[in-house]
Design an enzyme around this catalytic site. Structure first.
Site, PDB file in Angstrom:
ATOM      1  N   GLY A   1       0.723  -0.965  -0.282  1.00  0.00           N
ATOM      2  CA  GLY A   1      -0.097   0.156  -0.074  1.00  0.00           C
ATOM      3  C   GLY A   1       0.937   1.127   0.067  1.00  0.00           C
ATOM      4  O   GLY A   1       0.196   2.722   0.721  1.00  0.00           O
TER       5      GLY A   1
ATOM      6  N   LEU B   1      -1.504   6.102   4.401  1.00  0.00           N
ATOM      7  CA  LEU B   1      -0.501   5.534   5.723  1.00  0.00           C
ATOM      8  C   LEU B   1       0.863   5.568   5.755  1.00  0.00           C
ATOM      9  O   LEU B   1       1.539   6.146   6.466  1.00  0.00           O
ATOM     10  CB  LEU B   1      -1.276   4.863   6.629  1.00  0.00           C
ATOM     11  N   ALA B   2       1.188   5.185   4.972  1.00  0.00           N
ATOM     12  CA  ALA B   2       2.408   5.119   4.312  1.00  0.00           C
ATOM     13  C   ALA B   2       3.115   6.483   3.684  1.00  0.00           C
ATOM     14  O   ALA B   2       4.604   6.238   3.897  1.00  0.00           O
ATOM     15  CB  ALA B   2       2.083   4.060   2.767  1.00  0.00           C
TER      16      ALA B   2
ATOM     17  N   GLY C   1       2.428   3.216  21.109  1.00  0.00           N
ATOM     18  CA  GLY C   1       4.285   3.875  20.944  1.00  0.00           C
ATOM     19  C   GLY C   1       4.468   5.171  21.324  1.00  0.00           C
ATOM     20  O   GLY C   1       5.348   5.806  21.330  1.00  0.00           O
TER      21      GLY C   1
ATOM     22  N   HIS D   1      -7.248   2.567  20.797  1.00  0.00           N
ATOM     23  CA  HIS D   1      -6.793   3.160  21.470  1.00  0.00           C
ATOM     24  C   HIS D   1      -6.647   3.440  22.715  1.00  0.00           C
ATOM     25  O   HIS D   1      -6.055   3.365  24.115  1.00  0.00           O
ATOM     26  CB  HIS D   1      -6.521   4.514  20.929  1.00  0.00           C
TER      27      HIS D   1
ATOM     28  N   LEU E   1       5.349  17.948  35.469  1.00  0.00           N
ATOM     29  CA  LEU E   1       6.617  17.973  34.838  1.00  0.00           C
ATOM     30  C   LEU E   1       5.817  18.021  33.322  1.00  0.00           C
ATOM     31  O   LEU E   1       5.307  17.069  32.601  1.00  0.00           O
ATOM     32  CB  LEU E   1       6.927  16.379  35.378  1.00  0.00           C
TER      33      LEU E   1
ATOM     34  N   TRP F   1      -5.266  24.191  33.833  1.00  0.00           N
ATOM     35  CA  TRP F   1      -3.554  24.146  33.787  1.00  0.00           C
ATOM     36  C   TRP F   1      -2.811  24.379  32.637  1.00  0.00           C
ATOM     37  O   TRP F   1      -3.373  24.578  31.331  1.00  0.00           O
ATOM     38  CB  TRP F   1      -3.521  22.322  33.633  1.00  0.00           C
TER      39      TRP F   1
END
Length: 515
Positions: free
Chosen positions: A36, A41-42, A215, A274, A423, A510
């Site tokens: 593909g 996407l690629a 990831g 997700h 942080l 915040w």
């Protein structure tokens, strides 16, 4: 199982723990095939991730070759030119950037062919074999990674062609691995059918079901935060936590992808994969070790402990104007917004609502985890008006981890105010580039680390949670509530949050610190 397949399974299951396997891994050629290759996407994710790994010298040019495969009849140079603008800015690129891109693109070769015909895949195998031969790769030591940047409907035929035409010998530590993208099915039945079709061709250690949220830097930080910091250990349970929110918000609609999105909706697109993966990391017990199978075992236990979703704990929405897209049916029942409460029936989380929320065309863009603690017993400072303690993990944008807590307002009076311990990654880690999710995950597939990929039983358990709800929506039994673009979503969703016990802090915002 044939001898060749046994070696693939054995190699993939031991990863790089064997010194012999490590040595072979470093010497065998690596062929990365992007199927593909001419698709969005690629171009937008897969090739840029490979380029960034190349720049970090994690894809050595003397070992690696990249093959693009698609139906489009274009030349090597035409594919390279299509990719170039996604790898480097068209204006203002430095000579070094341009040189890096040119060298990387020389590693890319294109093969044209259909996804269901042996002719194209035999040509692909011939090109890969020539690369392996030219690099003097020992037979049985080469590695082949197939990345399916394709619709799930063609996974079975493509996997069959790979198995028939493109498998390599693996008796010296080589391997063949397949990366598949979401959505992996539409419901439990279709996902199981797809898993069975692919499972008949490849062993589980060869299959990498990618979910790019696993990831992300802050998602990967969850295990460290939870299990490497002692003060969290006694607090992380129903005795101290009142509710947990996992939120995904986008400030734009389907943007020309209405026809595609309408086939899936926000639950299939975002929540079932997700956000449910994030929930697993928040709720799971400490694994025996950091080995991928131990971590994935604990995630499955969480999913299997989720109670059936109640209709009165779901709010669906569809933004006004969604059906104006000519590719969307006029009577579409597809939700672009959903809030649902998940309840985990185990000793740690009994009674704690996990509020999972995702929506498009809202008033802000962010993804975050918000753990809200219970009120202070015997509160002498009347802190309720300031708000509860919250532990917040901002996944995107402006990655940050902060704790909302009550402190004394500076001055002569003894008055309390809400502030934060903060942080913020942009401030704390200046000069450090946070890798893109796809970079990490592609590198993990090369290393044989399946920790951040979805196992088959994990996929099945996640679909078991949402399939009954999705079928009710598909049958029109549950209807989305209209909401205005640029709003918080349906008012009913805020009412559901309040009913679940979430207490909103008024007057506190915040603000990411400036550098």
């Amino acid at each position: 199982m044939g001898t060749n397949e046994w070696h693939v399974e054995r190699r993939d299951s031991i990863g790089t723990e064997s010194p012999v396997a490590r040595e072979v891994l470093e010497t065998g050629t690596l062929s990365i095939v992007v199927l593909g290759a001419s698709g969005d996407l690629a171009k937008k994710k897969t090739f840029p991730a490979l380029f960034h790994l190349y720049k970090q010298e994690l894809l050595p040019p003397d070992e690696v070759h990249i093959f693009g495969y698609a139906r489009s009849k274009i030349s090597d140079d035409e594919l390279r030119n299509k990719l170039r603008s996604y790898l480097v800015p068209e204006k203002g690129a430095s000579p070094k950037q341009l040189d890096d891109v040119s060298k990387f693109l020389q590693l890319v070769k294109y093969v044209s062919g259909p996804y269901d015909s042996e002719d194209g895949f035999r040509l692909l195998d011939k090109e890969i074999s020539e690369h392996e031969y030219l690099k003097n790769s020992k037979e049985g030591s080469s590695r082949r990674l197939f990345y399916l940047a394709l619709p799930p409907s063609v996974y079975p035929s493509v996997c069959k062609m790979i198995k028939t035409c493109c498998m390599n010998k693996s008796d010296l530590g080589g391997w063949t691995r397949v990366v598949v993208e979401k959505p992996f099915g539409r419901d439990l039945e279709s996902a199981e059918e797809l898993s069975t079709q692919i499972g008949e061709l490849f062993e589980e250690p060869q299959i990498y079901r990618i979910d790019h949220y696993l990831g992300k830097e802050l998602v990967q930080n969850m295990l460290v935060l939870r299990f490497a910091n002692r003060f969290f250990l006694p607090l992380w349970n129903h005795n101290h936590i009142d509710n947990v929110q996992i939120v995904f918000r986008e400030d734009f609609g389907t943007d020309g992808r209405g026809g595609y999105f309408d086939q899936y909706g926000i639950i299939r697109d975002i929540i079932q994969n997700h956000l449910l993966q994030v929930l697993c990391l928040i709720a799971m017990e400490k694994p025996v070790s950091l080995k991928p199978e131990h971590i994935r075992d604990e995630k499955v236990k969480v999913l299997e402990s989720v109670l059936p979703i109640r209709d009165d704990e779901v709010v669906l929405g569809q933004y006004e104007g969604y059906r104006d897209d000519p590719t969307v049916p006029d009577d579409s029942n597809t939700p672009t917004f959903a809030t649902t409460i998940l309840r985990i029936h185990n000793e740690r989380w009994e009674g704690v609502p996990f509020i999972v929320k995702a929506g498009k065309a809202l008033n802000s863009r962010k993804a975050e985890i918000r753990v809200q603690f219970k009120d202070v017993p015997g509160d002498i400072f009347r802190s309720k008006k300031q708000g509860r303690n919250e532990f917040v993990i901002r996944l995107q944008p402006s990655e940050a981890i902060y704790m909302k807590l009550t402190v004394k307002q500076p001055g002569l009076e003894m008055s309390a105010v809400q502030s934060e311990l903060d942080l913020s990654y942009g401030q704390r880690y200046q000069g450090i580039t946070i890798p893109e999710a796809y970079e990490r995950l592609i590198l993990d597939t090369i290393r044989g680390d399946q920790q951040h990929f979805v196992r088959r039983d994990e996929l099945k358990a996640s679909w078991q949670i949402f399939t009954p709800l999705l079928h009710k929506i598909d049958r029109g039994e549950l209807k989305p509530v209209p909401y205005k673009p640029g709003s918080r979503g349906p008012a009913e969703a805020d009412e559901l949050l309040e009913k679940a016990g979430y207490v909103q802090t008024h007057g506190y915002i915040w603000i990411p610190p400036t550098l």
